[in-house]
Scaffold this active site. Sequence first.
Site, PDB file in Angstrom:
ATOM      1  N   ASP A  84       7.706  -4.267  10.184  1.00 30.37           N
ATOM      2  CA  ASP A  84       8.177  -5.397   9.382  1.00 30.37           C
ATOM      3  C   ASP A  84       9.554  -5.141   8.802  1.00 30.37           C
ATOM      4  O   ASP A  84      10.081  -4.039   8.865  1.00 30.37           O
ATOM      5  CB  ASP A  84       7.172  -5.710   8.260  1.00 30.37           C
ATOM      6  CG  ASP A  84       6.692  -4.456   7.522  1.00 30.37           C
ATOM      7  OD1 ASP A  84       7.389  -3.422   7.577  1.00 30.37           O
ATOM      8  OD2 ASP A  84       5.622  -4.510   6.897  1.00 30.37           O
ATOM      9  N   ASN A 155      -3.473  -4.538  -1.795  1.00 29.83           N
ATOM     10  CA  ASN A 155      -4.253  -5.752  -1.539  1.00 29.83           C
ATOM     11  C   ASN A 155      -4.834  -5.760  -0.129  1.00 29.83           C
ATOM     12  O   ASN A 155      -5.333  -6.780   0.332  1.00 29.83           O
ATOM     13  CB  ASN A 155      -3.373  -6.996  -1.750  1.00 29.83           C
ATOM     14  CG  ASN A 155      -2.190  -7.035  -0.793  1.00 29.83           C
ATOM     15  OD1 ASN A 155      -2.056  -6.182   0.081  1.00 29.83           O
ATOM     16  ND2 ASN A 155      -1.327  -8.020  -0.963  1.00 29.83           N
ATOM     17  N   HIS A 157      -3.143  -5.345   2.689  1.00 26.39           N
ATOM     18  CA  HIS A 157      -2.287  -5.850   3.777  1.00 26.39           C
ATOM     19  C   HIS A 157      -1.970  -4.753   4.787  1.00 26.39           C
ATOM     20  O   HIS A 157      -1.971  -3.565   4.468  1.00 26.39           O
ATOM     21  CB  HIS A 157      -1.023  -6.533   3.241  1.00 26.39           C
ATOM     22  CG  HIS A 157       0.033  -5.636   2.679  1.00 26.39           C
ATOM     23  ND1 HIS A 157       1.062  -6.103   1.889  1.00 26.39           N
ATOM     24  CD2 HIS A 157       0.251  -4.298   2.784  1.00 26.39           C
ATOM     25  CE1 HIS A 157       1.854  -5.112   1.555  1.00 26.39           C
ATOM     26  NE2 HIS A 157       1.387  -4.001   2.082  1.00 26.39           N
ATOM     27  N   GLU A 162      -0.511 -10.539   4.794  1.00 31.30           N
ATOM     28  CA  GLU A 162      -1.111 -10.575   3.466  1.00 31.30           C
ATOM     29  C   GLU A 162      -2.508 -11.210   3.503  1.00 31.30           C
ATOM     30  O   GLU A 162      -2.861 -11.879   4.475  1.00 31.30           O
ATOM     31  CB  GLU A 162      -0.198 -11.376   2.529  1.00 31.30           C
ATOM     32  CG  GLU A 162       1.240 -10.837   2.417  1.00 31.30           C
ATOM     33  CD  GLU A 162       1.345  -9.569   1.577  1.00 31.30           C
ATOM     34  OE1 GLU A 162       0.342  -8.845   1.410  1.00 31.30           O
ATOM     35  OE2 GLU A 162       2.458  -9.287   1.077  1.00 31.30           O
TER      36      GLU A 162
HETATM   37  P1  PGA Z   1       3.459   2.287   0.451  1.00 34.68           P
HETATM   38  O1  PGA Z   1       3.166   0.874   1.147  1.00 34.68           O
HETATM   39  O2  PGA Z   1       3.490   3.295   1.553  1.00 34.68           O
HETATM   40  O3  PGA Z   1       4.808   2.147  -0.168  1.00 34.68           O
HETATM   41  O4  PGA Z   1       2.347   2.520  -0.511  1.00 34.68           O
HETATM   42  C1  PGA Z   1       2.106   0.793   2.055  1.00 34.68           C
HETATM   43  C2  PGA Z   1       1.973  -0.625   2.529  1.00 34.68           C
HETATM   44  O5  PGA Z   1       2.218  -1.558   1.745  1.00 34.68           O
HETATM   45  O6  PGA Z   1       1.621  -0.808   3.698  1.00 34.68           O
END
Ligand code: PGA
Length: 272
Positions: A84, A155, A157, A162
Amino acid sequence: MPAEPILESSREGATILVFEDPLSACAVAAERIAATIRDRASNRRKAVLGLATGSTPEPVYERLVAIHKQESLSFANVVTYNLDEYYPISPFDRNSYRLYMHQKLFDSVDLPAASAHVLDGTAPAGFVDEVAAAYDRWIEADGGIDLQLLGIGRNGHIGFNEPSDLTIERAIALPTRLVSLHPTTIVDAARSFGGEDKVIRGAITMGIKTILAARSIVILAFGAGKESAVRDAILGPISPALPASLLRTRTAETTWLVDRAAARSIVAELSR
Ligand code: PGA
């Protein structure tokens, strides 16, 4: 040699490995990626990797750069597709995932520039759908993703897919596309953007369909903040409300590499 897991379990086809600390889990992820690259090279094939950003996988890239330098692992026959990118964003913005990838991996290994794909945060608004659709076509033209590295949001995702109230059928058919960030994602991104109001609200994300099609998935989750998302993804209902739970609709290999803190509330259940 990477550290041994403190717990190894399997559940609905997925393997769950719990490690004492994130570094041990990341060493295992890096070894898996290196093995995929070597295996494909020995068959004179390119390795197609799906890559993730954020704080979680940073040690994976550090370790891969070390393996490249110390063990001459070549990325000449590797093709990468990142999960992404914020939208809109300049590749020179400090929060750009294109910049992240150059800093953590691309500039330190022999990966050809034309093989390192990150969704284009500078695409003109009228062309974003085309950029997203082309990304899925390129992945398909490259023979699909051999190994997809994933993180998980608080959450649930995966990428910037999302939580939603779609049906499972519709959620698992979602292609690469433009999305809006979920409130929890905005809160979590606030630190790197210097405040919630400064977080870029949009992103282009690889689709759930694209992710699920990978031949192998390695998903990382570290820290107490990820505990409930990990529990719900592995033991809760399969639901688009918790996108990582959709990994259980796959028959292909999925491996969770989790640290003790993120696994706290599943260890008892998984040990049975
Ligand atoms: P993070 O994000 O590695 O910064 O915790 C993980 C994600 O949102 O997939």
